[in-house]
Design a protein around this motif. Structure first.
Motif, PDB file in Angstrom:
ATOM      1  N   LEU A   1       6.405   7.875 -17.236  1.00 17.01           N
ATOM      2  CA  LEU A   1       7.222   7.492 -16.083  1.00 17.01           C
ATOM      3  C   LEU A   1       7.415   5.985 -16.113  1.00 17.01           C
ATOM      4  O   LEU A   1       6.444   5.229 -16.114  1.00 17.01           O
ATOM      5  N   PHE A   2       8.653   5.540 -16.158  1.00 16.47           N
ATOM      6  CA  PHE A   2       9.007   4.123 -16.145  1.00 16.47           C
ATOM      7  C   PHE A   2       9.141   3.690 -14.684  1.00 16.47           C
ATOM      8  O   PHE A   2       9.761   4.382 -13.875  1.00 16.47           O
ATOM      9  N   VAL A   3       8.566   2.520 -14.337  1.00 16.40           N
ATOM     10  CA  VAL A   3       8.608   2.017 -12.958  1.00 16.40           C
ATOM     11  C   VAL A   3       9.059   0.565 -12.960  1.00 16.40           C
ATOM     12  O   VAL A   3       8.560  -0.247 -13.741  1.00 16.40           O
ATOM     13  N   ASP A   4      10.002   0.246 -12.063  1.00 16.35           N
ATOM     14  CA  ASP A   4      10.446  -1.137 -11.894  1.00 16.35           C
ATOM     15  C   ASP A   4      10.972  -1.317 -10.477  1.00 16.35           C
ATOM     16  O   ASP A   4      11.141  -0.339  -9.749  1.00 16.35           O
TER      17      ASP A   4
ATOM     18  N   ALA B   1      12.892   7.237 -14.555  1.00 18.39           N
ATOM     19  CA  ALA B   1      12.638   5.894 -14.036  1.00 18.39           C
ATOM     20  C   ALA B   1      12.572   5.942 -12.515  1.00 18.39           C
ATOM     21  O   ALA B   1      13.528   6.372 -11.860  1.00 18.39           O
ATOM     22  N   ALA B   2      11.460   5.492 -11.965  1.00 13.86           N
ATOM     23  CA  ALA B   2      11.282   5.371 -10.520  1.00 13.86           C
ATOM     24  C   ALA B   2      11.452   3.899 -10.167  1.00 13.86           C
ATOM     25  O   ALA B   2      10.700   3.057 -10.656  1.00 13.86           O
ATOM     26  N   VAL B   3      12.447   3.595  -9.351  1.00 14.30           N
ATOM     27  CA  VAL B   3      12.735   2.210  -9.000  1.00 14.30           C
ATOM     28  C   VAL B   3      12.844   2.063  -7.492  1.00 14.30           C
ATOM     29  O   VAL B   3      13.144   3.027  -6.784  1.00 14.30           O
ATOM     30  N   VAL B   4      12.611   0.855  -7.040  1.00  9.28           N
ATOM     31  CA  VAL B   4      12.780   0.588  -5.610  1.00  9.28           C
ATOM     32  C   VAL B   4      14.264   0.582  -5.277  1.00  9.28           C
ATOM     33  O   VAL B   4      14.702   1.256  -4.354  1.00  9.28           O
ATOM     34  N   VAL B   5      15.060  -0.190  -6.040  1.00  9.48           N
ATOM     35  CA  VAL B   5      16.494  -0.323  -5.750  1.00  9.48           C
ATOM     36  C   VAL B   5      17.326   0.101  -6.964  1.00  9.48           C
ATOM     37  O   VAL B   5      17.129  -0.398  -8.065  1.00  9.48           O
ATOM     38  N   ASP B   6      18.258   0.984  -6.722  1.00  6.64           N
ATOM     39  CA  ASP B   6      19.222   1.423  -7.727  1.00  6.64           C
ATOM     40  C   ASP B   6      20.528   0.671  -7.477  1.00  6.64           C
ATOM     41  O   ASP B   6      21.186   0.876  -6.457  1.00  6.64           O
ATOM     42  N   ALA B   7      20.885  -0.207  -8.416  1.00  2.00           N
ATOM     43  CA  ALA B   7      22.150  -0.944  -8.346  1.00  2.00           C
ATOM     44  C   ALA B   7      23.048  -0.573  -9.526  1.00  2.00           C
ATOM     45  O   ALA B   7      23.955  -1.329  -9.881  1.00  2.00           O
ATOM     46  N   LEU B   8      22.792   0.580 -10.136  1.00  2.00           N
ATOM     47  CA  LEU B   8      23.584   1.013 -11.287  1.00  2.00           C
ATOM     48  C   LEU B   8      25.018   1.322 -10.863  1.00  2.00           C
ATOM     49  O   LEU B   8      25.230   2.077  -9.912  1.00  2.00           O
ATOM     50  N   PRO B   9      25.984   0.770 -11.578  1.00  2.00           N
ATOM     51  CA  PRO B   9      27.373   1.111 -11.270  1.00  2.00           C
ATOM     52  C   PRO B   9      27.790   2.455 -11.880  1.00  2.00           C
ATOM     53  O   PRO B   9      28.787   3.031 -11.492  1.00  2.00           O
ATOM     54  N   SER B  10      26.996   2.961 -12.822  1.00  2.00           N
ATOM     55  CA  SER B  10      27.353   4.162 -13.565  1.00  2.00           C
ATOM     56  C   SER B  10      26.422   5.326 -13.238  1.00  2.00           C
ATOM     57  O   SER B  10      25.206   5.233 -13.432  1.00  2.00           O
ATOM     58  N   SER B  11      26.996   6.411 -12.794  1.00  2.66           N
ATOM     59  CA  SER B  11      26.170   7.605 -12.567  1.00  2.66           C
ATOM     60  C   SER B  11      25.752   8.226 -13.896  1.00  2.66           C
ATOM     61  O   SER B  11      24.746   8.928 -13.965  1.00  2.66           O
TER      62      SER B  11
ATOM     63  N   ALA C   1       0.823  -1.211   0.000  1.00  2.00           N
ATOM     64  CA  ALA C   1       0.000   0.000   0.000  1.00  2.00           C
ATOM     65  C   ALA C   1       0.862   1.268   0.000  1.00  2.00           C
ATOM     66  O   ALA C   1       0.433   2.307  -0.495  1.00  2.00           O
ATOM     67  N   LYS C   2       2.078   1.168   0.521  1.00  3.66           N
ATOM     68  CA  LYS C   2       2.965   2.332   0.594  1.00  3.66           C
ATOM     69  C   LYS C   2       3.874   2.474  -0.622  1.00  3.66           C
ATOM     70  O   LYS C   2       4.386   3.564  -0.882  1.00  3.66           O
ATOM     71  N   LEU C   3       4.100   1.378  -1.353  1.00  2.98           N
ATOM     72  CA  LEU C   3       5.053   1.420  -2.466  1.00  2.98           C
ATOM     73  C   LEU C   3       4.609   2.323  -3.613  1.00  2.98           C
ATOM     74  O   LEU C   3       5.415   3.077  -4.163  1.00  2.98           O
ATOM     75  N   GLY C   4       3.350   2.251  -4.002  1.00  2.57           N
ATOM     76  CA  GLY C   4       2.865   3.106  -5.089  1.00  2.57           C
ATOM     77  C   GLY C   4       3.051   4.585  -4.774  1.00  2.57           C
ATOM     78  O   GLY C   4       3.664   5.317  -5.571  1.00  2.57           O
ATOM     79  N   PRO C   5       2.562   5.043  -3.619  1.00  8.08           N
ATOM     80  CA  PRO C   5       2.765   6.450  -3.276  1.00  8.08           C
ATOM     81  C   PRO C   5       4.237   6.837  -3.135  1.00  8.08           C
ATOM     82  O   PRO C   5       4.645   7.909  -3.580  1.00  8.08           O
ATOM     83  N   ALA C   6       5.055   5.954  -2.540  1.00 11.78           N
ATOM     84  CA  ALA C   6       6.472   6.278  -2.347  1.00 11.78           C
ATOM     85  C   ALA C   6       7.187   6.441  -3.689  1.00 11.78           C
ATOM     86  O   ALA C   6       7.953   7.392  -3.885  1.00 11.78           O
ATOM     87  N   LEU C   7       6.940   5.531  -4.626  1.00 10.07           N
ATOM     88  CA  LEU C   7       7.557   5.642  -5.950  1.00 10.07           C
ATOM     89  C   LEU C   7       6.975   6.826  -6.727  1.00 10.07           C
ATOM     90  O   LEU C   7       7.701   7.546  -7.409  1.00 10.07           O
ATOM     91  N   GLY C   8       5.680   7.022  -6.625  1.00 14.87           N
ATOM     92  CA  GLY C   8       5.036   8.136  -7.319  1.00 14.87           C
ATOM     93  C   GLY C   8       5.550   9.491  -6.855  1.00 14.87           C
ATOM     94  O   GLY C   8       5.713  10.415  -7.660  1.00 14.87           O
ATOM     95  N   ARG C   9       5.829   9.616  -5.556  1.00 16.20           N
ATOM     96  CA  ARG C   9       6.330  10.886  -5.021  1.00 16.20           C
ATOM     97  C   ARG C   9       7.708  11.243  -5.581  1.00 16.20           C
ATOM     98  O   ARG C   9       8.082  12.413  -5.603  1.00 16.20           O
ATOM     99  N   LEU C  10       8.466  10.238  -6.046  1.00 19.71           N
ATOM    100  CA  LEU C  10       9.786  10.523  -6.606  1.00 19.71           C
ATOM    101  C   LEU C  10       9.695  11.411  -7.847  1.00 19.71           C
ATOM    102  O   LEU C  10      10.634  12.127  -8.177  1.00 19.71           O
ATOM    103  N   PHE C  11       8.535  11.361  -8.549  1.00 21.14           N
ATOM    104  CA  PHE C  11       8.349  12.146  -9.777  1.00 21.14           C
ATOM    105  C   PHE C  11       7.072  12.981  -9.739  1.00 21.14           C
ATOM    106  O   PHE C  11       6.599  13.416 -10.789  1.00 21.14           O
TER     107      PHE C  11
END
Length: 186
Positions: free
Chosen positions: A130-133, A159-169, A44-54
């Motif tokens: 808005l891309f979400v994953d 892109a709004a994501v739960v976890v960012d594991a990108l090695p490249s900024s 229930a909190k994930l949608g609003p939390a990711l949506g608030r990022l954008f």
């Protein structure tokens, strides 16, 4: 409750429901996020939390890849009061009248190339996408979704994501990736 407090609460709950499986030094170890889906209070909190990022960018549609983007994307779309479009993997059109936009991804975290696409009529030039994953590690799927968005003449917001594991900024900046957690926080 302020937005910052709510975000920290979600981050804490995400960490507590997350597990690394296998030895982290073993090539067969993996991130187990299934605990996130089992907790209705967290869902229930994930949608609003990711949506608030954008929220400042005012998306008109959320785009999410199979499979976990199709779980999270509708939650974000509901929060933002916009529609959702799924990005299908390795799907063919069912007939000549079924027009799709398609792109092949660069290698993903398993060194696979995937064919991503969506039905052409679902995203238009008027859309702000808005891309979400759940997880971004190489950026290959998000990059292909970005190209598909451009081909549809729509505006890519990020892109709004739960976890960012990108090695490249560089990839993070190019795709405007915003996350709830960075992999080092898990």
């Amino acid at each position: 409750m302020t937005a910052d407090v709510a975000r920290e609460e979600v981050k804490s709950e995400l960490r507590s429901a997350f597990r690394w499986r296998g030895d982290r030094t073993d090539r067969h170890s993996y991130a187990d996020v299934t605990g996130w889906w089992r907790r209705p209070d967290l869902l229930a909190k994930l949608g609003p939390a990711l949506g608030r990022l954008f929220a400042d960018r005012e998306p008109t549609v959320v785009l999410g890849p199979e499979s976990r983007g199709c779980l999270l994307g509708p939650l974000v779309a509901l929060h933002l009061h916009v529609g959702f479009v799924e990005v299908r993997k390795n799907r063919a059109a069912s007939g000549d009248s079924d027009a799709w936009l398609r792109r092949t991804t660069p290698p993903d975290y398993q060194d696979r190339h995937l064919s991503l696409g969506f039905r052409k009529h679902l995203i238009t030039g008027a859309d702000r996408v808005l891309f979400v994953d759940d997880w971004i590690e190489t950026g290959g799927q998000a990059h292909s979704a970005h190209l598909l968005t451009q081909e549809a003449e729509a505006t890519w917001l990020g892109a709004a994501v739960v976890v960012d594991a990108l090695p490249s900024s560089r990839v993070r900046r190019e795709l405007d990736v915003r996350s709830l957690l960075h992999v080092r926080e898990l």
